[in-house]
Design an enzyme around this catalytic site. Sequence first.
Site, PDB file in Angstrom:
ATOM      1  N   HIS A 173      18.021  -1.233  16.048  1.00 18.78           N
ATOM      2  CA  HIS A 173      18.978  -2.324  15.868  1.00 18.78           C
ATOM      3  C   HIS A 173      20.345  -1.969  16.457  1.00 18.78           C
ATOM      4  O   HIS A 173      20.683  -0.800  16.629  1.00 18.78           O
ATOM      5  CB  HIS A 173      19.129  -2.680  14.383  1.00 18.78           C
ATOM      6  N   GLU A 226      14.429   0.815   6.797  1.00 17.48           N
ATOM      7  CA  GLU A 226      14.977   2.162   6.908  1.00 17.48           C
ATOM      8  C   GLU A 226      14.662   2.977   5.651  1.00 17.48           C
ATOM      9  O   GLU A 226      14.406   2.413   4.578  1.00 17.48           O
ATOM     10  CB  GLU A 226      16.487   2.076   7.126  1.00 17.48           C
TER      11      GLU A 226
END
Length: 190
Positions: free
Chosen positions: A9, A87
């Site tokens: 990202h 994550e």
Amino acid sequence: MRIIALVRHGQTDLNVQRRWQGSTDPPLNATGIGHALAAARQIGTHFPGIDWSRIVTSPLQRARQTANLISVLTRVPVTGTCRQLVEQHGGAAEGLTESEIRRRWPEEAEIPGIEPRTEAADRVTSALIAIAHNHSDENLLVVGHGTVLNLAITRLAGCAVTPHIPNGGMATFDVVETGRQWSQRTLLRL
């Protein structure tokens, strides 16, 4: 054999402040939007003629925003999110800087509520294998997060990415049909 690109990202304000994000859900900042757009341009530049079928993304906002921006420029559809791509959960360390964390907990395993790296690696590796297997005839873009992508790459390709994939960067792999054999092709940085 086909190509799977693992895209990290774009940047968030917590990245700039060098704070652990984990499962915290901040949006991209202006630089992060630029990272996502640059990643989309790299996909077009470095892989001309490759027919990308779909984008699969972590459900966290920063990954979804990155995937959506890539989709706009490449016209590759975002076809879903995969919860297993989130994550590594940082527990009580989320929102803290590395130095703050080390002062409070000299060893990562001491951090209350942290997801062990081995569990995070297992989770994301399994997800990537399943995604690859379920779409065995497609070239795929997968948008995720730095720590877990690097852990999974180490397991899948047998090599560590050094230094880690930067915000908006990507690692590409040739993958066999079963999704269990990955060979690193490129590591693209902005």
